[in-house]
Scaffold this motif. Structure first.
Motif, PDB file in Angstrom:
ATOM      1  N   GLY A   8     -15.385  28.522  71.258  1.00 31.74           N
ATOM      2  CA  GLY A   8     -14.103  28.848  70.655  1.00 31.74           C
ATOM      3  C   GLY A   8     -14.103  30.147  69.861  1.00 31.74           C
ATOM      4  O   GLY A   8     -13.158  30.432  69.147  1.00 31.74           O
ATOM      5  N   ALA A   9     -15.160  30.951  69.960  1.00 30.41           N
ATOM      6  CA  ALA A   9     -15.225  32.212  69.213  1.00 30.41           C
ATOM      7  C   ALA A   9     -14.147  33.165  69.702  1.00 30.41           C
ATOM      8  O   ALA A   9     -13.831  33.228  70.879  1.00 30.41           O
ATOM      9  N   GLU A  10     -13.586  33.886  68.779  1.00 31.45           N
ATOM     10  CA  GLU A  10     -12.582  34.881  69.111  1.00 31.45           C
ATOM     11  C   GLU A  10     -13.201  36.267  69.033  1.00 31.45           C
ATOM     12  O   GLU A  10     -14.198  36.472  68.332  1.00 31.45           O
ATOM     13  N   PRO A  11     -12.617  37.243  69.736  1.00 30.67           N
ATOM     14  CA  PRO A  11     -13.140  38.611  69.651  1.00 30.67           C
ATOM     15  C   PRO A  11     -13.264  39.054  68.190  1.00 30.67           C
ATOM     16  O   PRO A  11     -12.390  38.800  67.373  1.00 30.67           O
ATOM     17  N   GLY A  12     -14.398  39.688  67.876  1.00 33.94           N
ATOM     18  CA  GLY A  12     -14.682  40.137  66.514  1.00 33.94           C
ATOM     19  C   GLY A  12     -15.599  39.192  65.759  1.00 33.94           C
ATOM     20  O   GLY A  12     -16.163  39.569  64.731  1.00 33.94           O
ATOM     21  N   ALA A  13     -15.770  37.972  66.274  1.00 34.24           N
ATOM     22  CA  ALA A  13     -16.662  37.004  65.610  1.00 34.24           C
ATOM     23  C   ALA A  13     -18.116  37.434  65.795  1.00 34.24           C
ATOM     24  O   ALA A  13     -18.475  38.035  66.808  1.00 34.24           O
ATOM     25  N   TYR A  14     -18.947  37.125  64.806  1.00 34.37           N
ATOM     26  CA  TYR A  14     -20.371  37.436  64.900  1.00 34.37           C
ATOM     27  C   TYR A  14     -21.115  36.212  65.428  1.00 34.37           C
ATOM     28  O   TYR A  14     -21.015  35.129  64.863  1.00 34.37           O
ATOM     29  N   LEU A  15     -21.831  36.431  66.532  1.00 31.93           N
ATOM     30  CA  LEU A  15     -22.564  35.354  67.174  1.00 31.93           C
ATOM     31  C   LEU A  15     -24.043  35.698  67.233  1.00 31.93           C
ATOM     32  O   LEU A  15     -24.413  36.872  67.329  1.00 31.93           O
ATOM     33  N   LEU A  36     -21.424  40.858  73.998  1.00 33.76           N
ATOM     34  CA  LEU A  36     -21.726  41.076  72.591  1.00 33.76           C
ATOM     35  C   LEU A  36     -22.070  42.536  72.369  1.00 33.76           C
ATOM     36  O   LEU A  36     -22.689  43.176  73.225  1.00 33.76           O
ATOM     37  N   ARG A  37     -21.672  43.056  71.209  1.00 33.53           N
ATOM     38  CA  ARG A  37     -21.962  44.439  70.834  1.00 33.53           C
ATOM     39  C   ARG A  37     -22.819  44.408  69.584  1.00 33.53           C
ATOM     40  O   ARG A  37     -22.566  43.616  68.664  1.00 33.53           O
ATOM     41  N   PRO A  38     -23.840  45.244  69.492  1.00 35.22           N
ATOM     42  CA  PRO A  38     -24.671  45.260  68.278  1.00 35.22           C
ATOM     43  C   PRO A  38     -23.834  45.532  67.029  1.00 35.22           C
ATOM     44  O   PRO A  38     -22.854  46.283  67.082  1.00 35.22           O
ATOM     45  N   VAL A  39     -24.212  44.913  65.932  1.00 44.69           N
ATOM     46  CA  VAL A  39     -23.553  45.175  64.651  1.00 44.69           C
ATOM     47  C   VAL A  39     -23.760  46.647  64.324  1.00 44.69           C
ATOM     48  O   VAL A  39     -24.861  47.171  64.437  1.00 44.69           O
ATOM     49  N   GLY A  40     -22.726  47.344  63.978  1.00 43.45           N
ATOM     50  CA  GLY A  40     -22.818  48.772  63.694  1.00 43.45           C
ATOM     51  C   GLY A  40     -22.568  49.637  64.908  1.00 43.45           C
ATOM     52  O   GLY A  40     -22.565  50.854  64.824  1.00 43.45           O
ATOM     53  N   GLY A  41     -22.348  49.032  66.072  1.00 45.90           N
ATOM     54  CA  GLY A  41     -22.043  49.792  67.277  1.00 45.90           C
ATOM     55  C   GLY A  41     -23.226  49.883  68.217  1.00 45.90           C
ATOM     56  O   GLY A  41     -24.353  49.567  67.864  1.00 45.90           O
ATOM     57  N   GLY A  42     -22.947  50.306  69.403  1.00 45.52           N
ATOM     58  CA  GLY A  42     -23.994  50.457  70.400  1.00 45.52           C
ATOM     59  C   GLY A  42     -23.578  49.837  71.716  1.00 45.52           C
ATOM     60  O   GLY A  42     -22.426  49.447  71.915  1.00 45.52           O
ATOM     61  N   ARG A  43     -24.533  49.747  72.605  1.00 46.87           N
ATOM     62  CA  ARG A  43     -24.284  49.267  73.957  1.00 46.87           C
ATOM     63  C   ARG A  43     -24.150  47.747  73.979  1.00 46.87           C
ATOM     64  O   ARG A  43     -24.992  47.024  73.461  1.00 46.87           O
ATOM     65  N   PRO A  54     -22.411  30.604  66.332  1.00 48.03           N
ATOM     66  CA  PRO A  54     -21.968  31.443  65.219  1.00 48.03           C
ATOM     67  C   PRO A  54     -23.165  31.887  64.373  1.00 48.03           C
ATOM     68  O   PRO A  54     -24.082  31.098  64.114  1.00 48.03           O
ATOM     69  N   ALA A  55     -23.165  33.137  63.977  1.00 49.85           N
ATOM     70  CA  ALA A  55     -24.253  33.671  63.141  1.00 49.85           C
ATOM     71  C   ALA A  55     -24.108  33.116  61.731  1.00 49.85           C
ATOM     72  O   ALA A  55     -22.990  32.970  61.227  1.00 49.85           O
TER      73      ALA A  55
END
Length: 127
Positions: A8-15, A36-43, A54-55
């Motif tokens: 049920g995670a929505e876009p923007g959630a940290y997993l 998933l995208r790395p925290v702070g940006g990236g590939r 959930p993280a």
């Protein structure tokens, strides 16, 4: 549910990706995968939606600190102490303060001297 994981995670959630062993920002689904995208940006990377959760607050904080350190590391090579410019009085004074701190095992003062020397190098000796 387009754009949601089975949890049920929505876009923007940290997993937390159990396979990769790291936290990522949920971006959406791509076929059977959670993107998933790395925290702070990236590939982005593909994760098995069954292997993410959930993280925790501690995992999110750790990932944020790691991202901040990586950004800072791009500005300076923090793995090595800054090198004073020969014949610069202020560089010499800061290097001497660093050496004195190191000799008395005062790691906090040594770090302070490194920070001040980096600031001086950036302001007084731009490349």
């Amino acid at each position: 549910m387009a754009g949601h994981t089975k949890s049920g995670a929505e876009p923007g959630a940290y997993l937390y990706d159990l396979v990769a062993g790291k936290v990522g920002e949920y971006r959406g689904q791509a076929g059977p995968y959670a993107m998933l995208r790395p925290v702070g940006g990236g590939r982005e990377w593909q994760a098995d939606p069954e292997k993410v959760r959930p993280a925790t607050p501690a995992e999110r904080l750790s990932a944020g600190v790691r991202a901040a350190n990586e950004r800072a590391g791009k500005a300076y090579d923090l793995s090595r102490p800054p090198v004073p410019v020969p014949h610069c009085v202020e560089c010499g004074e800061l290097a001497a303060a660093r050496a004195a701190a190191r000799a008395r095992f005062d790691w906090s003062a040594e770090t302070d001297a490194n920070v001040l020397l980096r600031r001086h190098l950036r302001a007084g000796h731009p490349e």
